[in-house]
Every structure is written in C-alpha cells, then in structure tokens.
Design a protein around this motif. Sequence first.
Motif, PDB file in Angstrom:
ATOM      1  N   ALA A  68      -5.004 -13.682  20.889  1.00  0.00           N
ATOM      2  CA  ALA A  68      -5.283 -15.116  20.936  1.00  0.00           C
ATOM      3  C   ALA A  68      -4.962 -15.639  22.324  1.00  0.00           C
ATOM      4  CB  ALA A  68      -4.457 -15.864  19.890  1.00  0.00           C
ATOM      5  N   PHE A  69      -5.691 -16.679  22.724  1.00  0.00           N
ATOM      6  CA  PHE A  69      -5.464 -17.346  23.999  1.00  0.00           C
ATOM      7  C   PHE A  69      -5.523 -18.856  23.810  1.00  0.00           C
ATOM      8  CE2 PHE A  69      -7.321 -13.261  25.235  1.00  0.00           C
ATOM      9  CZ  PHE A  69      -6.414 -12.833  26.200  1.00  0.00           C
ATOM     10  N   LYS A  93      -8.840 -15.063  18.968  1.00  0.00           N
ATOM     11  CA  LYS A  93      -8.829 -16.464  18.548  1.00  0.00           C
ATOM     12  C   LYS A  93      -8.538 -17.362  19.753  1.00  0.00           C
ATOM     13  CE  LYS A  93      -7.362 -17.624  14.463  1.00  0.00           C
ATOM     14  NZ  LYS A  93      -8.608 -17.606  13.670  1.00  0.00           N
ATOM     15  N   TRP A  94      -9.296 -18.452  19.854  1.00  0.00           N
ATOM     16  CA  TRP A  94      -9.088 -19.442  20.909  1.00  0.00           C
ATOM     17  C   TRP A  94      -8.412 -20.671  20.308  1.00  0.00           C
ATOM     18  CZ3 TRP A  94      -9.683 -18.309  25.912  1.00  0.00           C
ATOM     19  CH2 TRP A  94     -10.417 -17.161  26.228  1.00  0.00           C
ATOM     20  N   MET A  95      -7.246 -21.004  20.835  1.00  0.00           N
ATOM     21  CA  MET A  95      -6.457 -22.104  20.290  1.00  0.00           C
ATOM     22  C   MET A  95      -6.503 -23.301  21.228  1.00  0.00           C
ATOM     23  SD  MET A  95      -3.159 -20.058  18.774  1.00  0.00           S
ATOM     24  CE  MET A  95      -3.356 -18.726  17.575  1.00  0.00           C
ATOM     25  N   PRO A  96      -6.607 -24.519  20.700  1.00  0.00           N
ATOM     26  CA  PRO A  96      -6.699 -25.714  21.551  1.00  0.00           C
ATOM     27  C   PRO A  96      -5.475 -25.841  22.467  1.00  0.00           C
ATOM     28  CG  PRO A  96      -7.219 -26.248  19.268  1.00  0.00           C
ATOM     29  CD  PRO A  96      -6.679 -24.857  19.265  1.00  0.00           C
ATOM     30  N   TYR A  97      -5.748 -26.109  23.729  1.00  0.00           N
ATOM     31  CA  TYR A  97      -4.678 -26.294  24.726  1.00  0.00           C
ATOM     32  C   TYR A  97      -4.197 -27.742  24.674  1.00  0.00           C
ATOM     33  CZ  TYR A  97      -2.394 -26.222  29.313  1.00  0.00           C
ATOM     34  OH  TYR A  97      -1.488 -26.310  30.347  1.00  0.00           O
ATOM     35  N   ASP A  98      -2.885 -27.928  24.779  1.00  0.00           N
ATOM     36  CA  ASP A  98      -2.335 -29.286  24.644  1.00  0.00           C
ATOM     37  C   ASP A  98      -2.311 -30.058  25.968  1.00  0.00           C
ATOM     38  OD1 ASP A  98      -0.193 -28.252  26.096  1.00  0.00           O
ATOM     39  OD2 ASP A  98       1.173 -28.168  24.399  1.00  0.00           O
ATOM     40  N   GLY A  99      -2.825 -29.436  27.029  1.00  0.00           N
ATOM     41  CA  GLY A  99      -2.907 -30.116  28.321  1.00  0.00           C
ATOM     42  C   GLY A  99      -1.698 -29.929  29.202  1.00  0.00           C
ATOM     43  N   LEU A 100      -0.613 -29.386  28.660  1.00  0.00           N
ATOM     44  CA  LEU A 100       0.616 -29.236  29.428  1.00  0.00           C
ATOM     45  C   LEU A 100       1.284 -27.879  29.234  1.00  0.00           C
ATOM     46  CD1 LEU A 100       2.559 -30.799  31.317  1.00  0.00           C
ATOM     47  CD2 LEU A 100       3.797 -31.544  29.274  1.00  0.00           C
ATOM     48  N   GLY A 101       1.037 -27.227  28.107  1.00  0.00           N
ATOM     49  CA  GLY A 101       1.749 -26.000  27.788  1.00  0.00           C
ATOM     50  C   GLY A 101       3.042 -26.263  27.053  1.00  0.00           C
ATOM     51  N   ARG A 102       3.153 -27.461  26.482  1.00  0.00           N
ATOM     52  CA  ARG A 102       4.379 -27.816  25.766  1.00  0.00           C
ATOM     53  C   ARG A 102       4.491 -27.053  24.448  1.00  0.00           C
ATOM     54  NH1 ARG A 102       3.655 -32.940  25.787  1.00  0.00           N
ATOM     55  NH2 ARG A 102       5.068 -33.523  27.479  1.00  0.00           N
TER      56      ARG A 102
END
Length: 367
Positions: A68-69, A93-102
């Motif tokens: 997954a990435f 699997k591609w997981m939505p990025y939260d914009g910060l890596g939090r």
Amino acid sequence: MKNTLSIKPSDQCHFDLVSLGEVMIRLDPGATRIRTARQFQVWEGGGEYNVARGLRRCFGMRTALVSAFADNEIGRLAEDLILQGGVDMSFVKWMPYDGLGRTIRNGLNFTERGYGIRGAVGCPDRGLTAASQLKPGDIDWDHLFGKLGVRWFHTGGIYAALSDTTPEVVIEAVQFAKKHGTIVSYDLNYRPSLWNGIGGHAKAQQVNREIAKSVDVMIGNEEDFTACLGLEVEGVGENLSNIDVDKFKQMIDRAVTEFPNFLVTGTTLRKVHSATINDWSAIVWSDGIFYQSQAFEKLEIFDRVGGGDSFASGLIYGFLTTGDPSQAVNYGAAHGALAMTTPGDTTMANLSEVEKVMSGAGARVVR
C-alpha cells in the motif's frame, strides 16, 4: 537430487511469485555520508519486494506486489520505479493522503553504502506508512491465490514487525496461500528496532512461531532463528562465517524437528573483512541433506544492501525451474554476489550473467 516441494505448474497460475511487503524510497548519498550529502540518488527497495523484482528483472518470471502507498507524489515515484522493474501492482492499495503525513505517509530510507572500515548505515523514516496500516480483510486472497493462481508466495519478518496489524496480515496471507496449494517462503530478517515498537523480543517469537507453521521455505541466519523462533545452539555466534557450520546444521536439525512443515531452509554465509571485501556463500537444507554453494572469497562489494534478498530470488528461481537444491543454492549465491556489485537494493544482473558466474567464469571483458 529433486526436493519435496510440490510447485504448481506454470500454465495453471497467473503469477510465478507474489511478495507481500513495504517498499520505501531509498535515498543514497553515493560516496559521501548522509550527514554531509548535498544530493541523493533515488532507488526503491524493501526486503520482500526486492525478491519479486529480482525474479522479474533478472530471471524473467511473472511477479506481483501486495502493498500500500499514500497517494501522493512520493507514492507515485515509488510506483514509477516499481513499474520500471516490471512487477505487477494490481494488488497495491492506494490510500488517501492527508496533505501532511500526520496519519499516513510513504517510507523513506536513507542508506550509506559504507567503504573499507566504515560500515554501511541505514536511517529509515517509515512511521505511519500506508503499508504498515494494512489490516486483515484488506486483500482478497481467495481471488489472488484461488482464481488467479500463484506458484510461490514470499514475505518476511520486516513487514511482520511494522505495526500492530501487519503480523495478522502476514498470518492471514500465509494461511490462504497454503489453503490454495501455493509454496510459502519467509525471510525471518530479524530487526530488533522494529519489534521494539510492538512488543519486543517476546512478540517477535510469538508472531514468527505462528507464521512458521505455514512456511515451506524458511530463510534466515543464526540470529534470526534464535531471536524469532527461540532456537539456539551452543557455540553459534552472530557472524555465521566464523562458526563451525556443523553447529548451524544442528540448529537447522532442531528447527525442522520442531516445524516439520519446513521443506527447505536456507541462509547466506558472510565474513566481513571490510565494508568492501566480504567472503560470501550460502547453505540450504532440503529433504534431510545440506547443500553448500560455491564460495566467493574476498568478494568486492559495491553496495551490500539487498544481497540477501537477491540470494532469495535466485534460490526461488532455482527451485521453480529445476527443483534441484544444489542448483538452487548456487543460483542464489551467484545472484546475491552479483547484486552487491551494483548500487541500489535491487539487482542489475541478468540470467546469463548469473549462470556465467555459476560456471566459474571470471570477470574478463565481454566484447
């Protein structure tokens, strides 16, 4: 001599091998140090993935990755590198990025190659990665192993140690693989720093002993077998090349007695003279017999990272194509040796080069 592995025919399966594991972006400072670098070369790498890539690029087998990435530019960089290596990503699997890596991110691995008396250094930055957040039920294993068909499944102790959920993902995967008659290999690859975050040494043994019940081909050195499976032999130290190999054989005899499902075990033997000069060979147990590879004494090392993974891919290729343990161990040792002569975690060798080394040919210029 043929071994007892019952491998599905190629024409009955969509994939020759599938690997489950995390892939990180490796940032390589070249001849300098991480702490003084002004630029980095970019590679991709991961213990389990490297095996799939080696089988695809060097040996021409059909391989796929389960991982997954986080869906951002770094994840897409990893995708580009993986696709260049020819590994199928249908089960990534591609997981939505939260914009910060939090809450979710992709892993980085800063790695120095080492030189002479200065050993290789790895500085991973892999907390909260997408691959570590996979959980049981995320992958349709019945579709992969049952409908599509897989001849060989490979995973390992690095991925199993990444989080609270990855041990269960590995256990689920190996059990489904066995259900569908797929050969399972597992590289113990003990990393104390990873296990310390999810329960330490006791957790490592609990998890790995459970996984081991479904493993056909177990790969690891003495430290791996001791730390992960609780198997010890008096007089065996951390550096396998400095011990009586008979002591190591005693430990394997204990392992296959306790886990009679092990049909093959294998390990590399390395004596480190310096970061750039190693003695290198391998040993495999199969059907009650030990097989040792040709020895590469004073092997000149350019980049040792991934040598063990390239041994594993060569070993698997040997079993998939010949079924002969004596051939398999030599494919593994030769491929691992060649992989350490080039930069990056993954192989740049091809089959003809591996077989040339196996035949004893030297390093004369090819014109």
